[in-house]
Design a protein around this motif. Sequence first.
Motif, PDB file in Angstrom:
ATOM      1  N   ALA A  63       9.068   3.016 -17.871  1.00 16.63           N
ATOM      2  CA  ALA A  63       9.426   3.186 -19.370  1.00 16.63           C
ATOM      3  C   ALA A  63       9.662   4.584 -19.771  1.00 16.63           C
ATOM      4  O   ALA A  63      10.242   5.080 -20.542  1.00 16.63           O
ATOM      5  N   ALA A  64       8.460   5.063 -19.098  1.00 15.51           N
ATOM      6  CA  ALA A  64       8.551   6.537 -19.606  1.00 15.51           C
ATOM      7  C   ALA A  64       9.639   7.651 -18.866  1.00 15.51           C
ATOM      8  O   ALA A  64      10.334   8.238 -19.567  1.00 15.51           O
ATOM      9  N   LEU A  65      10.144   7.160 -17.833  1.00 16.94           N
ATOM     10  CA  LEU A  65      11.136   7.770 -17.123  1.00 16.94           C
ATOM     11  C   LEU A  65      12.361   7.289 -17.703  1.00 16.94           C
ATOM     12  O   LEU A  65      13.318   8.105 -18.120  1.00 16.94           O
ATOM     13  N   ASP A  66      12.752   5.991 -18.392  1.00 18.31           N
ATOM     14  CA  ASP A  66      13.745   5.791 -19.243  1.00 18.31           C
ATOM     15  C   ASP A  66      13.590   6.641 -20.384  1.00 18.31           C
ATOM     16  O   ASP A  66      15.108   6.677 -20.993  1.00 18.31           O
ATOM     17  N   GLN A  67      12.716   7.014 -21.065  1.00 17.13           N
ATOM     18  CA  GLN A  67      12.623   7.944 -22.209  1.00 17.13           C
ATOM     19  C   GLN A  67      13.420   9.522 -21.713  1.00 17.13           C
ATOM     20  O   GLN A  67      13.423  10.293 -22.995  1.00 17.13           O
ATOM     21  N   LEU A  68      13.343   9.740 -20.391  1.00 17.62           N
ATOM     22  CA  LEU A  68      13.694  11.255 -20.290  1.00 17.62           C
ATOM     23  C   LEU A  68      15.098  11.580 -20.674  1.00 17.62           C
ATOM     24  O   LEU A  68      16.084  10.584 -20.657  1.00 17.62           O
ATOM     25  N   LEU A  69      15.268  12.774 -21.139  1.00 16.82           N
ATOM     26  CA  LEU A  69      16.565  13.280 -21.338  1.00 16.82           C
ATOM     27  C   LEU A  69      17.171  13.483 -20.091  1.00 16.82           C
ATOM     28  O   LEU A  69      16.752  14.108 -19.206  1.00 16.82           O
ATOM     29  N   PRO A  70      18.324  12.805 -19.852  1.00 15.11           N
ATOM     30  CA  PRO A  70      19.074  13.283 -18.603  1.00 15.11           C
ATOM     31  C   PRO A  70      19.809  14.497 -18.513  1.00 15.11           C
ATOM     32  O   PRO A  70      21.027  14.385 -18.135  1.00 15.11           O
ATOM     33  N   HIS A  71      19.116  15.517 -18.321  1.00 16.09           N
ATOM     34  CA  HIS A  71      19.863  16.964 -18.166  1.00 16.09           C
ATOM     35  C   HIS A  71      20.159  17.074 -16.755  1.00 16.09           C
ATOM     36  O   HIS A  71      21.144  17.766 -16.400  1.00 16.09           O
ATOM     37  N   TRP A  72      19.820  16.181 -15.670  1.00 16.68           N
ATOM     38  CA  TRP A  72      20.118  16.456 -14.511  1.00 16.68           C
ATOM     39  C   TRP A  72      21.731  15.881 -14.301  1.00 16.68           C
ATOM     40  O   TRP A  72      22.314  16.247 -13.427  1.00 16.68           O
ATOM     41  N   VAL A  78      22.800  16.924  -8.052  1.00 16.51           N
ATOM     42  CA  VAL A  78      21.465  16.571  -8.265  1.00 16.51           C
ATOM     43  C   VAL A  78      21.274  15.054  -8.590  1.00 16.51           C
ATOM     44  O   VAL A  78      20.495  14.424  -8.112  1.00 16.51           O
ATOM     45  N   THR A  79      22.439  14.623  -9.180  1.00 15.97           N
ATOM     46  CA  THR A  79      22.356  13.359  -9.656  1.00 15.97           C
ATOM     47  C   THR A  79      22.257  12.298  -8.458  1.00 15.97           C
ATOM     48  O   THR A  79      21.381  11.371  -8.628  1.00 15.97           O
ATOM     49  N   PRO A  80      22.980  12.226  -7.396  1.00 15.13           N
ATOM     50  CA  PRO A  80      22.956  11.355  -6.434  1.00 15.13           C
ATOM     51  C   PRO A  80      21.416  11.367  -5.760  1.00 15.13           C
ATOM     52  O   PRO A  80      20.743  10.404  -5.353  1.00 15.13           O
ATOM     53  N   TRP A  81      20.911  12.567  -5.464  1.00 18.50           N
ATOM     54  CA  TRP A  81      19.321  12.863  -5.112  1.00 18.50           C
ATOM     55  C   TRP A  81      18.347  12.246  -5.770  1.00 18.50           C
ATOM     56  O   TRP A  81      17.709  11.415  -5.364  1.00 18.50           O
ATOM     57  N   LEU A  82      18.729  12.370  -7.350  1.00 16.18           N
ATOM     58  CA  LEU A  82      17.428  11.960  -8.252  1.00 16.18           C
ATOM     59  C   LEU A  82      17.727  10.360  -8.275  1.00 16.18           C
ATOM     60  O   LEU A  82      16.634   9.548  -8.400  1.00 16.18           O
ATOM     61  N   GLY A  83      19.037   9.950  -8.080  1.00 19.57           N
ATOM     62  CA  GLY A  83      19.330   8.358  -8.067  1.00 19.57           C
ATOM     63  C   GLY A  83      18.576   7.745  -7.092  1.00 19.57           C
ATOM     64  O   GLY A  83      17.960   6.785  -6.933  1.00 19.57           O
ATOM     65  N   SER A 128      20.526   4.704  -8.385  1.00 17.57           N
ATOM     66  CA  SER A 128      21.732   5.501  -8.840  1.00 17.57           C
ATOM     67  C   SER A 128      22.463   5.166 -10.013  1.00 17.57           C
ATOM     68  O   SER A 128      22.931   6.168 -10.781  1.00 17.57           O
ATOM     69  N   ALA A 129      22.688   4.015 -10.253  1.00 18.86           N
ATOM     70  CA  ALA A 129      23.203   3.778 -11.785  1.00 18.86           C
ATOM     71  C   ALA A 129      22.584   4.216 -12.865  1.00 18.86           C
ATOM     72  O   ALA A 129      22.839   4.705 -13.901  1.00 18.86           O
ATOM     73  N   TRP A 130      21.081   4.170 -12.839  1.00 14.63           N
ATOM     74  CA  TRP A 130      20.305   4.786 -13.940  1.00 14.63           C
ATOM     75  C   TRP A 130      20.401   6.177 -13.811  1.00 14.63           C
ATOM     76  O   TRP A 130      20.443   6.856 -15.083  1.00 14.63           O
ATOM     77  N   ALA A 131      20.599   6.791 -12.760  1.00 15.38           N
ATOM     78  CA  ALA A 131      20.577   8.547 -12.780  1.00 15.38           C
ATOM     79  C   ALA A 131      22.015   8.965 -13.182  1.00 15.38           C
ATOM     80  O   ALA A 131      22.121   9.822 -13.809  1.00 15.38           O
ATOM     81  N   GLU A 132      23.062   8.278 -13.079  1.00 14.64           N
ATOM     82  CA  GLU A 132      24.545   8.440 -13.366  1.00 14.64           C
ATOM     83  C   GLU A 132      24.692   7.786 -14.898  1.00 14.64           C
ATOM     84  O   GLU A 132      25.494   8.771 -15.484  1.00 14.64           O
ATOM     85  N   THR A 133      24.162   6.779 -15.201  1.00 16.72           N
ATOM     86  CA  THR A 133      24.696   6.189 -16.708  1.00 16.72           C
ATOM     87  C   THR A 133      23.452   5.969 -17.607  1.00 16.72           C
ATOM     88  O   THR A 133      23.740   5.691 -18.684  1.00 16.72           O
ATOM     89  N   GLY A 134      22.310   5.590 -16.851  1.00 15.44           N
ATOM     90  CA  GLY A 134      20.922   5.339 -17.906  1.00 15.44           C
ATOM     91  C   GLY A 134      20.891   3.739 -17.784  1.00 15.44           C
ATOM     92  O   GLY A 134      20.125   3.205 -18.493  1.00 15.44           O
ATOM     93  N   SER A 135      21.768   2.987 -17.127  1.00 14.14           N
ATOM     94  CA  SER A 135      21.810   1.677 -17.386  1.00 14.14           C
ATOM     95  C   SER A 135      22.160   0.930 -16.006  1.00 14.14           C
ATOM     96  O   SER A 135      22.954   1.467 -15.147  1.00 14.14           O
TER      97      SER A 135
END
Length: 148
Positions: A63-72, A78-83, A128-135
Amino acid sequence: MDFPFLDNWRKPHPDAEGAAAASTDQLSDDPGSATQLLSECELLREHARAAGVELDDSVESLAALDQLLPHWREDPEVTPWLGTDAGLYLGTVMVRAVPGARWVLWPDRQPVVQLPSGREVDVLEEGSAWAETGSPELSQAYAEVSED
């Protein structure tokens, strides 16, 4: 970012017919080591730490990760690696929090989480979906499997 353990999974197995079974057995033979290895998620942990979030492999940390601002998302490299890291972290939390959940490898050697029901969750796709779109949110993805 280099993930040497992924390179080992991608190498062809000497006995092609038994490759999938052998790979799954490798994770099953030492589930603690597999969980430890897959839980490193260095890039995700760095991003979280920079935002003041400590990842302790708990359900609450999702839940804490879900609250991060997606600066990546500003950096398409970076996005694929973070995903990938987010998916591995989600899987780590599932394996540690859902009794009977475990890491297994698909025939293409991709790590997935197998639930006690036998359902397999493609956590890399979820991450990956979370990193790219948040959902979907990571906490939502966990909630859905914890009821399975």
